[in-house]
Design a protein around this motif. Structure first.
Motif, PDB file in Angstrom:
ATOM      1  N   ARG A  25       0.818  -1.221   0.000  1.00 10.64           N
ATOM      2  CA  ARG A  25       0.000   0.000   0.000  1.00 10.64           C
ATOM      3  C   ARG A  25       0.849   1.267   0.000  1.00 10.64           C
ATOM      4  N   ARG A  26       1.992   1.188   0.682  1.00  8.47           N
ATOM      5  CA  ARG A  26       2.886   2.358   0.648  1.00  8.47           C
ATOM      6  C   ARG A  26       3.356   2.602  -0.791  1.00  8.47           C
ATOM      7  N   ARG A  27       3.682   1.503  -1.481  1.00  4.58           N
ATOM      8  CA  ARG A  27       4.153   1.653  -2.866  1.00  4.58           C
ATOM      9  C   ARG A  27       3.057   2.186  -3.781  1.00  4.58           C
ATOM     10  N   LEU A  28       1.838   1.799  -3.490  1.00  4.41           N
ATOM     11  CA  LEU A  28       0.691   2.319  -4.245  1.00  4.41           C
ATOM     12  C   LEU A  28       0.621   3.843  -4.104  1.00  4.41           C
ATOM     13  N   LEU A  29       0.793   4.305  -2.877  1.00  2.00           N
ATOM     14  CA  LEU A  29       0.766   5.756  -2.626  1.00  2.00           C
ATOM     15  C   LEU A  29       1.946   6.458  -3.298  1.00  2.00           C
TER      16      LEU A  29
ATOM     17  N   TYR B 293       1.776  13.354  -0.085  1.00  3.20           N
ATOM     18  CA  TYR B 293       3.056  13.554   0.610  1.00  3.20           C
ATOM     19  C   TYR B 293       2.853  13.448   2.125  1.00  3.20           C
ATOM     20  N   SER B 294       1.793  14.094   2.627  1.00  3.19           N
ATOM     21  CA  SER B 294       1.508  14.043   4.065  1.00  3.19           C
ATOM     22  C   SER B 294       1.195  12.609   4.496  1.00  3.19           C
ATOM     23  N   ALA B 295       0.417  11.897   3.664  1.00  4.07           N
ATOM     24  CA  ALA B 295       0.065  10.505   3.992  1.00  4.07           C
ATOM     25  C   ALA B 295       1.327   9.641   4.047  1.00  4.07           C
ATOM     26  N   LEU B 296       2.237   9.862   3.093  1.00  4.95           N
ATOM     27  CA  LEU B 296       3.486   9.084   3.082  1.00  4.95           C
ATOM     28  C   LEU B 296       4.332   9.397   4.307  1.00  4.95           C
ATOM     29  N   LYS B 297       4.305  10.653   4.720  1.00  2.00           N
ATOM     30  CA  LYS B 297       5.065  11.025   5.922  1.00  2.00           C
ATOM     31  C   LYS B 297       4.507  10.313   7.150  1.00  2.00           C
ATOM     32  N   VAL B 298       3.193  10.254   7.240  1.00  7.10           N
ATOM     33  CA  VAL B 298       2.564   9.565   8.375  1.00  7.10           C
ATOM     34  C   VAL B 298       2.939   8.083   8.344  1.00  7.10           C
ATOM     35  N   LEU B 299       2.887   7.482   7.155  1.00  3.97           N
ATOM     36  CA  LEU B 299       3.135   6.041   7.036  1.00  3.97           C
ATOM     37  C   LEU B 299       4.617   5.669   7.186  1.00  3.97           C
ATOM     38  N   THR B 300       5.496   6.668   7.096  1.00  2.21           N
ATOM     39  CA  THR B 300       6.926   6.390   7.293  1.00  2.21           C
ATOM     40  C   THR B 300       7.414   6.970   8.622  1.00  2.21           C
ATOM     41  N   ARG B 301       6.483   7.343   9.496  1.00  4.36           N
ATOM     42  CA  ARG B 301       6.792   7.912  10.824  1.00  4.36           C
ATOM     43  C   ARG B 301       7.655   9.170  10.722  1.00  4.36           C
TER      44      ARG B 301
ATOM     45  N   GLN C 292      11.071   7.586  -1.378  1.00  3.76           N
ATOM     46  CA  GLN C 292      12.060   6.501  -1.467  1.00  3.76           C
ATOM     47  C   GLN C 292      12.019   5.623  -0.210  1.00  3.76           C
ATOM     48  N   LEU C 293      11.885   6.271   0.948  1.00  2.00           N
ATOM     49  CA  LEU C 293      11.799   5.502   2.187  1.00  2.00           C
ATOM     50  C   LEU C 293      10.536   4.646   2.202  1.00  2.00           C
ATOM     51  N   ALA C 294       9.419   5.250   1.770  1.00  2.00           N
ATOM     52  CA  ALA C 294       8.151   4.512   1.750  1.00  2.00           C
ATOM     53  C   ALA C 294       8.238   3.311   0.809  1.00  2.00           C
ATOM     54  N   TRP C 295       8.964   3.479  -0.281  1.00  2.00           N
ATOM     55  CA  TRP C 295       9.102   2.402  -1.270  1.00  2.00           C
ATOM     56  C   TRP C 295       9.910   1.233  -0.707  1.00  2.00           C
ATOM     57  N   THR C 296      10.940   1.546   0.077  1.00  2.00           N
ATOM     58  CA  THR C 296      11.852   0.494   0.543  1.00  2.00           C
ATOM     59  C   THR C 296      11.468  -0.074   1.919  1.00  2.00           C
ATOM     60  N   MET C 297      10.654   0.626   2.668  1.00  2.00           N
ATOM     61  CA  MET C 297      10.311   0.166   4.024  1.00  2.00           C
ATOM     62  C   MET C 297       9.579  -1.169   3.997  1.00  2.00           C
ATOM     63  N   PRO C 298       9.967  -2.100   4.874  1.00  2.00           N
ATOM     64  CA  PRO C 298       9.206  -3.362   4.924  1.00  2.00           C
ATOM     65  C   PRO C 298       7.859  -3.149   5.621  1.00  2.00           C
ATOM     66  N   ASP C 299       7.019  -4.185   5.612  1.00  2.00           N
ATOM     67  CA  ASP C 299       5.736  -4.095   6.321  1.00  2.00           C
ATOM     68  C   ASP C 299       5.980  -3.783   7.794  1.00  2.00           C
ATOM     69  N   ASP C 300       5.105  -2.998   8.389  1.00  2.00           N
ATOM     70  CA  ASP C 300       5.221  -2.749   9.827  1.00  2.00           C
ATOM     71  C   ASP C 300       4.947  -4.041  10.587  1.00  2.00           C
TER      72      ASP C 300
END
Lengths: 195, 91
Positions: free
Chosen positions: A36-40, A79-87, A162-170
């Protein structure tokens, strides 16, 4: 006196950041996975490209202006959503980050720096025809504005994307209620029944 | 995931998860004890991140164990095998 005020303001800013981080920590749990992060990230990249495409369309009509504004707002939302999802790791203040987060922040900030440098090269190239011909050729003012804003959105968003793309599942444990986990861990420790 | 470049054939294994559960610690509790975020404990347990020497010492201090008991260049054998396997050999 002045240094004291700056320190107080900085401490206040850190508190605000820490509270915001804590608030967003478990937000949107079903979106905290790589797919889902990659989708965003794909959606964000597509919207940035559309925003940049307005350089050719221009902002000559009211419809174009509103369409352009709508795209910019969608980019900001994503962008804001990605920031939330990448802490918010890519722009977390140093004192709030641990060694892993600092290493990640430095790693992706470097990509942001490189992207920013190349965006400046693009901007210089876009300005060159107008400078060389004293404004007779090249992009007009609103096209240049579209280009500058598009490149700004790209540069600020690339590290987070880039971080959102590479981050593994929480890990589910990170999203669970800490009180529930305490009970489970105590039961695991002593082999007591969980009822 | 770990941002520092290392030889591909030299991973660092750890026993953090086993020790943490054995002591009845949640990730958040361990994270608080060593002053990192709980996600970092998760990343360490999964092997996604290698700790700095400072963090490694802090973790070992929490468990009261030497570094080589918690971190190793070679995969750890399960604790139960280590304890009961040795007892079996002694008999």
């Amino acid at each position: 006196m002045k240094a004291g005020r700056i320190n107080t303001a900085y401490e206040w800013w850190l508190r605000v950041c820490a509270e915001r981080r804590a608030r967003n920590e478990r937000l949107w749990p079903s979106w905290r996975n790589q797919r889902r992060r990659r989708l965003l990230v794909r959606a964000w990249a597509a919207c940035v490209l559309i925003a940049l495409a307005f350089v050719y369309v221009g902002l000559s009509s009211v419809v174009a202006v509103f369409a352009w504004l709508a795209v910019e707002l969608v980019v900001l939302f994503l962008y804001s959503a990605l920031k939330v999802l990448t802490r918010q790791v890519t722009d977390v203040p140093r004192r709030l980050a641990d060694e892993r987060e600092l290493a990640l922040r430095n790693r992706y900030a470097y990509t942001g720096y490189l992207t920013g440098s190349w965006c400046l090269v693009v901007m210089m190239a876009a300005l060159l025809p107008g400078v060389a011909s004293d404004g007779a050729h090249g992009l007009d003012a609103n096209q240049l504005y579209c280009l500058a804003l598009g490149l700004l959105l790209l540069t600020t968003g690339v590290p987070t994307a880039q971080l959102a793309w590479t981050m593994p599942d929480d890990d589910p444990e990170d999203l669970a209620d800490p009180e529930d986990l305490k009970v489970l861990t105590q039961a695991d420790q002593g082999g007591q029944p969980r009822g | 995931m770990s941002p520092v470049r290392r030889g591909k054939d030299l991973p660092i294994y750890n026993r953090l998860q086993v020790l943490r559960v054995e002591r009845g610690l949640t990730r958040a509790a361990l994270a608080e004890a060593v002053e990192v975020n709980p996600q970092t404990i998760g990343a360490l347990e999964r092997g996604d991140h290698y700790p700095s020497l400072d963090l490694a010492f802090r973790l070992c201090e929490v468990f009261g164990l030497p570094v080589e008991a918690v971190f190793s260049r070679h995969p750890f054998t399960p604790l139960s095998t280590q304890v009961y396997g040795q007892q079996g050999e002694g008999k």
